[in-house]
Design an enzyme around this catalytic site. Structure first.
Site, short mmCIF file in Angstrom:
data_model
loop_
_atom_site.label_atom_id
_atom_site.label_comp_id
_atom_site.label_asym_id
_atom_site.label_seq_id
_atom_site.Cartn_x
_atom_site.Cartn_y
_atom_site.Cartn_z
N ALA A 88 -32.95 -48.66 -13.25
CA ALA A 88 -31.82 -47.64 -13.40
C ALA A 88 -32.54 -46.30 -13.08
CB ALA A 88 -32.31 -48.00 -15.30
N VAL A 96 -27.41 -56.11 -5.26
CA VAL A 96 -27.41 -54.98 -4.53
C VAL A 96 -28.80 -54.67 -3.67
CG1 VAL A 96 -27.91 -52.96 -4.50
CG2 VAL A 96 -25.80 -54.13 -6.42
N ASP A 150 -19.97 -52.31 2.75
CA ASP A 150 -20.52 -52.18 5.07
C ASP A 150 -18.41 -52.60 4.68
OD1 ASP A 150 -22.37 -52.95 4.72
OD2 ASP A 150 -22.15 -54.80 3.23
N HIS A 164 -24.91 -59.40 4.63
CA HIS A 164 -24.78 -57.40 4.37
C HIS A 164 -26.40 -56.68 5.35
CE1 HIS A 164 -25.75 -53.79 3.71
NE2 HIS A 164 -26.79 -53.80 2.48
P1 NAD Z 1 -35.15 -46.89 -5.16
O1 NAD Z 1 -36.86 -47.61 -4.53
O2 NAD Z 1 -34.80 -45.50 -5.28
O3 NAD Z 1 -35.24 -47.46 -7.13
C1 NAD Z 1 -35.13 -48.69 -6.98
C2 NAD Z 1 -35.48 -48.66 -8.91
O4 NAD Z 1 -36.05 -50.43 -9.47
C3 NAD Z 1 -37.18 -47.99 -8.70
O5 NAD Z 1 -37.33 -47.10 -9.61
C4 NAD Z 1 -38.24 -48.95 -9.10
O6 NAD Z 1 -38.91 -49.16 -9.74
C5 NAD Z 1 -37.23 -50.50 -9.61
N1 NAD Z 1 -37.79 -51.85 -9.96
C6 NAD Z 1 -38.19 -52.25 -8.86
N2 NAD Z 1 -38.22 -53.47 -8.46
C7 NAD Z 1 -37.54 -53.08 -9.90
C8 NAD Z 1 -37.48 -54.89 -10.71
N3 NAD Z 1 -38.15 -56.45 -10.62
N4 NAD Z 1 -36.97 -54.70 -12.14
C9 NAD Z 1 -36.48 -53.85 -12.54
N5 NAD Z 1 -36.73 -52.65 -12.30
C10 NAD Z 1 -36.69 -52.57 -10.70
O7 NAD Z 1 -33.87 -47.94 -4.71
P2 NAD Z 1 -32.49 -47.39 -4.03
O8 NAD Z 1 -31.81 -47.30 -3.06
O9 NAD Z 1 -32.27 -47.53 -6.30
O10 NAD Z 1 -32.55 -49.03 -3.80
C11 NAD Z 1 -31.92 -49.92 -4.35
C12 NAD Z 1 -32.18 -51.78 -3.71
O11 NAD Z 1 -30.90 -50.80 -3.13
C13 NAD Z 1 -33.11 -51.46 -1.77
O12 NAD Z 1 -33.15 -53.41 -2.51
C14 NAD Z 1 -31.80 -51.27 -1.45
O13 NAD Z 1 -32.11 -51.52 -0.27
C15 NAD Z 1 -30.60 -52.01 -1.75
N6 NAD Z 1 -29.82 -51.37 -1.13
C16 NAD Z 1 -28.47 -52.40 -1.10
C17 NAD Z 1 -27.59 -51.43 -0.49
C18 NAD Z 1 -26.17 -52.81 -0.64
O14 NAD Z 1 -25.17 -52.66 0.11
N7 NAD Z 1 -26.33 -54.08 -0.92
C19 NAD Z 1 -27.30 -50.44 -0.02
C20 NAD Z 1 -28.48 -49.55 -0.50
C21 NAD Z 1 -29.25 -50.30 -1.04
C1 LMR Z 2 -27.57 -49.85 3.45
O1 LMR Z 2 -26.97 -50.93 4.24
O2 LMR Z 2 -27.34 -48.40 3.85
C2 LMR Z 2 -28.93 -50.37 2.31
O3 LMR Z 2 -28.05 -52.08 1.96
C3 LMR Z 2 -29.56 -49.82 2.76
C4 LMR Z 2 -30.30 -50.68 4.09
O4 LMR Z 2 -31.57 -50.98 4.27
O5 LMR Z 2 -30.00 -50.36 5.17
#
Ligand code: NAD
Ligand code: LMR
Length: 333
Positions: free
Chosen positions: A12, A129, A159, A187
């Site tokens: 969060a 996510v 995507d 993904h």
């Molecule tokens: P970020 O590093 O900015 O933030 C992640 C946060 O999660 C941090 O504040 C961390 O302290 C917290 N965290 C880590 N493990 C935790 C846990 N077990 N419980 C609670 N909090 C926890 O990362 P972000 O940019 O917000 O991305 C988060 C995730 O989403 C990454 O794995 C990224 O690859 C993924 N992502 C997925 C998609 C998708 O389309 N599926 C798109 C973008 C990012």
């Molecule tokens: C994205 O598609 O932007 C996220 O899944 C982050 C990544 O690792 O590509």
């Protein structure tokens, strides 16, 4: 006035959440007449920044934001949750594939699945996510034996939106004129953005683009978009991921528009010959909180080979995490 719903969010205080939470509180996810309770979950070391975000949320005086709670234990944060957004995870850096995150992130999702099973509302809807999103969703769902696997989904809407946005700019159409695109599979860089059934202002899309551009450039561009953003920004996508999360949850709850569908990572029931049980992105129509795979689409040889390549990758990821997947029980169906 509707009763407030409980939304638990991990990560969060992270980048995605920073673009997301204020929009949830403004009513963009659940609807503008639905009060929300935010149950914000973070790592112990991120509780102070999380407190700052909670103060800012309060200072926005959102009419729909009923209350906020903050938790450094997932088991506490997920109590009674109607919706759970599993965002918290380590993101990849430049030059990495998302599957390289399995070792770091997968075990966490097993524990979260167990806690959702025990403490969340029985009708909970979960969106994963954190990457690798499909396999993390598989792990969480298999560790929640009292819930249906259909209650767990993985985010491939980003995507889907990328496919729509980039096709719109290539053809000069408005994104809202583009319908019936599908992102199949994982993904990851094997995903298949499929335009076979897509229309632009009601006319088939494929005859309006060069076959070579579609097969050689467009598909690659969508598959590599996440990496391109990491290379350019130094951090993975955040605002567009937040937008996709809002779209995914909004459509799941409120339904998809007539004459269109969306892409969601969901448990495969064997449709289109995809191995049962893996979390694979399919074209789905949603209605009143339920979703169904769009059936009967014609699949060309080219599409079939793309769909199988991404299926193979998911089967390999499943093998890698086999020790985190308890045997399926009767109750899980
Ligand atoms: P970020 O590093 O900015 O933030 C992640 C946060 O999660 C941090 O504040 C961390 O302290 C917290 N965290 C880590 N493990 C935790 C846990 N077990 N419980 C609670 N909090 C926890 O990362 P972000 O940019 O917000 O991305 C988060 C995730 O989403 C990454 O794995 C990224 O690859 C993924 N992502 C997925 C998609 C998708 O389309 N599926 C798109 C973008 C990012
Ligand atoms: C994205 O598609 O932007 C996220 O899944 C982050 C990544 O690792 O590509």
């Amino acid at each position: 006035m509707k009763r407030p719903v409980r939304i638990a969010v991990t990560g969060a205080a992270g980048s995605i959440s920073h673009s997301l939470l204020f929009r949830i509180a403004a009513g963009e996810m659940m609807g503008r007449d639905q009060p929300v309770i935010l149950q914000l979950i973070e790592m112990p070391q991120a509780m102070e920044p999380l407190r700052g975000i909670a103060m800012e949320l309060e200072d926005c005086a959102f009419p729909l934001l009923h209350s906020i709670s903050m938790h450094d234990r997932f088991e506490d944060g997920v109590v009674g949750a109607h919706y759970v957004l599993l965002i918290g995870a380590k993101p990849r850096g430049p030059g990495m594939e998302r599957s390289e995150l399995i070792a770091a992130n997968a075990p966490v999702f097993a524990g979260q699945g167990r806690a959702i099973n025990e403490y969340a509302n029985r009708d909970v809807k979960v969106l994963v996510v954190g990457n690798p999103a499909n396999t993390n969703a598989l792990i969480a769902s298999r560790n929640a034996p009292d819930l249906s696997p259909a209650q767990f989904t993985a985010l491939t809407r980003l995507d889907h939106n990328r496919t729509r946005g980039i096709l719109a700019n290539h053809t000069g159409a408005n994104p809202k004129g583009i319908r019936r695109i599908t992102v199949w599979g994982n993904h990851s860089s094997t995903q298949f953005p499929d335009l076979s059934h897509a229309t632009i202002y009601g006319e088939p899309a494929l005859p309006q683009v060069e076959e070579n551009w579609y097969q050689e450039q467009f598909i690659r561009k969508i598959q590599k978009r996440g990496s391109a953003i990491i290379d350019a920004r130094g951090h993975s996508s955040a605002a567009s991921a937040a937008q996709a999360i809002l779209n995914h949850m909004h459509d799941w709850i409120n339904g998809t528009p007539e004459n269109d569908w969306v892409s969601m990572g969901i448990v495969s029931d064997g449709s289109y010959g995809i191995e049962k049980g893996i979390f694979y992105s399919f074209p789905v129509r949603c209605d009143y909180g339920r979703y169904q795979i769009v059936q009967g689409l014609e699949i060309s040889d080219f599409a079939r080979s793309q769909m199988q390549a991404t299926e193979t990758e998911l089967l390999e990821e499943m093998q890698t995490v086999a020790d985190l997947l308890p045997q399926e029980t009767e109750a899980s169906h």
